[in-house]
Design a protein around this motif. Structure first.
Motif, PDB file in Angstrom:
ATOM      1  N   PHE B  71     -12.875  -7.397   5.539  1.00  0.00           N
ATOM      2  CA  PHE B  71     -12.454  -6.172   4.855  1.00  0.00           C
ATOM      3  C   PHE B  71     -12.032  -6.454   3.413  1.00  0.00           C
ATOM      4  O   PHE B  71     -11.852  -7.607   3.019  1.00  0.00           O
ATOM      5  N   SER B  72     -11.835  -5.373   2.648  1.00  0.00           N
ATOM      6  CA  SER B  72     -11.335  -5.550   1.282  1.00  0.00           C
ATOM      7  C   SER B  72     -10.124  -4.663   0.951  1.00  0.00           C
ATOM      8  O   SER B  72      -9.492  -4.882  -0.084  1.00  0.00           O
ATOM      9  N   TRP B  73      -9.820  -3.657   1.756  1.00  0.00           N
ATOM     10  CA  TRP B  73      -8.605  -2.861   1.516  1.00  0.00           C
ATOM     11  C   TRP B  73      -8.217  -2.168   2.812  1.00  0.00           C
ATOM     12  O   TRP B  73      -8.949  -1.296   3.283  1.00  0.00           O
ATOM     13  N   GLY B  74      -7.075  -2.547   3.369  1.00  0.00           N
ATOM     14  CA  GLY B  74      -6.668  -1.990   4.665  1.00  0.00           C
ATOM     15  C   GLY B  74      -5.424  -1.135   4.530  1.00  0.00           C
ATOM     16  O   GLY B  74      -4.315  -1.644   4.516  1.00  0.00           O
ATOM     17  N   GLY B  75      -5.607   0.162   4.432  1.00  0.00           N
ATOM     18  CA  GLY B  75      -4.453   1.050   4.317  1.00  0.00           C
ATOM     19  C   GLY B  75      -4.827   2.465   4.710  1.00  0.00           C
ATOM     20  O   GLY B  75      -5.992   2.771   4.965  1.00  0.00           O
ATOM     21  N   PHE B  85      -2.843  -2.305  12.270  1.00  0.00           N
ATOM     22  CA  PHE B  85      -3.403  -3.429  11.495  1.00  0.00           C
ATOM     23  C   PHE B  85      -2.275  -4.388  11.124  1.00  0.00           C
ATOM     24  O   PHE B  85      -2.368  -5.604  11.353  1.00  0.00           O
ATOM     25  N   ARG B  86      -1.177  -3.856  10.621  1.00  0.00           N
ATOM     26  CA  ARG B  86      -0.055  -4.706  10.232  1.00  0.00           C
ATOM     27  C   ARG B  86       0.558  -5.400  11.442  1.00  0.00           C
ATOM     28  O   ARG B  86       0.888  -6.588  11.383  1.00  0.00           O
ATOM     29  N   ILE B  89      -1.495  -8.375  12.448  1.00  0.00           N
ATOM     30  CA  ILE B  89      -1.424  -9.523  11.534  1.00  0.00           C
ATOM     31  C   ILE B  89      -0.015 -10.127  11.525  1.00  0.00           C
ATOM     32  O   ILE B  89       0.151 -11.347  11.547  1.00  0.00           O
ATOM     33  N   GLU B  90       0.995  -9.246  11.494  1.00  0.00           N
ATOM     34  CA  GLU B  90       2.366  -9.751  11.358  1.00  0.00           C
ATOM     35  C   GLU B  90       2.930 -10.264  12.677  1.00  0.00           C
ATOM     36  O   GLU B  90       3.722 -11.200  12.693  1.00  0.00           O
ATOM     37  N   LEU B  99      -8.860 -12.911  10.043  1.00  0.00           N
ATOM     38  CA  LEU B  99      -9.230 -12.147   8.845  1.00  0.00           C
ATOM     39  C   LEU B  99     -10.253 -12.887   8.007  1.00  0.00           C
ATOM     40  O   LEU B  99     -10.171 -14.107   7.833  1.00  0.00           O
ATOM     41  N   GLU B 101     -11.114 -11.954   4.215  1.00  0.00           N
ATOM     42  CA  GLU B 101     -10.682 -10.947   3.254  1.00  0.00           C
ATOM     43  C   GLU B 101     -11.398 -11.090   1.922  1.00  0.00           C
ATOM     44  O   GLU B 101     -11.550 -12.184   1.386  1.00  0.00           O
TER      45      GLU B 101
END
Lengths: 258, 285
Positions: B71-75, B85-86, B89-90, B99, B101
């Motif tokens: 991906f290039s922008w995850g929001g 998504f967070r 990852i977190e 990932l 990225e």
């Protein structure tokens, strides 16, 4: 007469004033989008606004929530694909100015929008690069807009997502980058511009009612002030009325109340 | 030639566990109904590819479909974080997410390289930034003519690309108008292609000679799903439901709230629910 305004309105108005009618502007969502459309609706009616979803010369009557709302396509001169946008228009050098935000910024206007903490085990995962790294190197110049705080204006970035002036001086040129990079950093307190030699972001204008100490307190590095520091002109009645109308129309259109 | 079939049959025909799948869309025409069907069919170990992972990938990641994200922008655009998504990852919930990225310029060029049957994409980019330190697929090549150092990334060649389009004719030719994103490149780069459409018609109707039409022989399967891009939008059919994007923040923030929402609105529903959203948000033709 006395006008009251919020810090965000001040930032938006100052950002809008930095734009010219002859600019071809790469617009980001949020405050940059408000500023660019405020400029278009006031002093820069012929400005060309481009969103990375491919819409060229768009004239939205309400602000988009996202980078590719239908309003942008409906009011554009033409809409191109995303690969075409990044290859022919951005990399092709057709864009004079880009607006970027950041989650973190350092004194040379490098930006972090990737992670807070280590990349492999972040405390906070942020959205990532998006178009920013290449917007920063391919647009003629860049305006950065961010609210100031010690959390976001830091001595050292956790991750360099987007290269501003690097380590300062001629660092951009040494990497073969020919564009100007960040020429203004517009905050809720003041305006920074790069020192001509060192490229360190230096305060050149302070918003009405703001003290120097407030700026220093909200910045994670020792702030430099230019030899001559101006007072930012107050927002005019026209600027505030136009901006508030735009936001009111936008809230109604997005279905979140007037 | 494209086969026109039900959404359930189409997803089962093109998408298998372990596939690399690009479910593309750039704000416009995001194939939510197809992604929901993949979740219902219980697909696992997918490598999800997308420039702008938003709510559909938040849902797929939260439901455990994904092993890796390119991906290039995850929001959530204009709203804030993608909480699933967070959380993946977190905190590694529901499991760890690998990932790969990039920045937008790299992904856009990599799809175009895939469509052009090239091994890699070349462009001016990634100067002075940290992403190449954490992504070994970002490299540099010298121009053989000038010696200029340029960025290189591998071409994207998904096993499957899934997109949503405005309409298809009965032969399976597909029309896209409005914001185009990277959908044409993602389709031409893929081995198998599923397109959901607002309607299947006898004739694609009035259009510019330069309109984006994907010939039937570039598409594997087509499913008619009215409203299938909701809460994204379809130009000329219905508007984006910005209020839903704003509301998703609260739904996705908490694991239990998210799971309950997915059960009630995805697992226990079918693609027919999208038509009501289209009717509610219809725009004048």
């Amino acid at each position: 007469m006395t006008l009251a305004w919020t810090a965000t309105e001040m930032m938006t108005v100052v950002s809008a004033r930095a734009l010219r009618s002859t600019d071809v502007c790469f617009v980001g969502i949020g405050l940059p989008s408000a500023a660019c459309n405020l400029a278009r609706l006031t002093h820069a009616p012929d400005i060309t606004l481009i969103y990375e979803s491919g819409t060229i010369a768009t004239r939205p009557s309400v602000l988009p929530l996202s980078i590719g709302d239908g309003e942008l396509c409906d009011t554009a001169l033409t809409t191109v694909s995303v690969p075409e946008m990044f290859r022919y228009w951005l990399q092709g050098g057709r864009i004079t100015v880009g607006f970027l935000p950041g989650a973190q910024i350092d004194r040379f206007a490098n930006l972090n929008t990737t992670v807070i903490g280590p990349y492999d085990a972040p405390a906070t995962r942020l959205p990532g690069s998006g178009g920013a790294p290449e917007i920063m190197t391919h647009c003629g110049e860049i305006f950065v807009t961010m609210k100031q705080s010690r959390r976001s204006f830091v001595q050292k970035l956790d991750f360099v997502t987007t290269f501003g002036h690097g380590e300062g001086g001629d660092h951009r040129a040494r990497l073969g980058i020919r564009t100007k990079g960040p020429t203004r950093l517009i905050t809720d307190l003041c305006v920074f511009e790069p020192d001509p030699e060192t490229k360190e972001m230096t305060v050149t204008s302070i918003h009405p009612g703001v003290e120097r100490a407030e700026i220093s307190d909200a910045t994670g590095w020792p702030v430099r002030f230019a030899d001559t520091v101006a007072e930012t002109a107050m927002p005019t009645e026209l600027e505030l009325a136009t901006l508030r109308d735009l936001h009111t129309r936008t809230r109604q259109a997005h279905g979140v109340g007037g | 030639m494209a086969h026109i079939m039900t959404l359930g049959a189409a997803v089962a025909a093109v998408l298998q566990d372990g596939d690399t799948v690009a479910i593309e869309g750039f704000t416009h025409l995001i194939p939510h109904a197809a992604a929901h069907e993949a979740i219902r069919q219980g697909r696992r170990d997918l490598t999800l590819v997308r420039m702008t992972p938003d709510i559909v990938y938040d849902q797929m990641i939260g439901m455990g479909c994904a092993r890796k994200l390119v991906f290039s922008w995850g929001g959530n655009p204009g709203v804030g974080s993608l909480h699933r998504f967070r959380d993946a990852i977190e905190n590694g919930w529901p499991h760890r997410l690998e990932l790969e990225e990039h920045a937008h310029a790299a992904m856009a060029n990599a799809y175009a390289a895939g469509a052009a049957n090239l091994p890699f994409a070349v462009f001016r980019g990634y100067l002075g930034v940290d992403l190449p330190k954490v992504n070994p697929n970002i490299r540099r090549v010298a121009c053989p003519f000038t010696g200029e150092e340029l960025a290189a990334v591998p071409a994207l060649r998904p096993d499957v690309t899934i997109i949503h389009a405005l309409r298809a004719d009965r032969d399976g030719n597909v029309l896209i108008e409005g914001i185009l994103g990277v959908q044409k490149e993602a389709v031409l780069a893929a081995k198998r292609v599923l397109v959901t459409v607002e309607e299947v018609v006898d004739d694609l109707g009035p259009r510019s000679p330069n309109a984006v039409v994907l010939p039937t022989w570039t598409v594997t399967a087509i499913a008619e799903v009215p409203g299938g891009a909701y809460p994204s939008y379809a130009q000329g059919y219905y508007a984006r439901d910005n209020a839903f994007y704003l509301g998703w923040d609260k739904i996705a923030r908490d694991r239990d709230t998210f799971l309950a929402w997915m059960k009630a609105n995805v697992l226990e529903q079918g693609p027919e629910v999208f038509a009501a959203h289209r009717a509610r948000l219809a725009v004048a033709a």
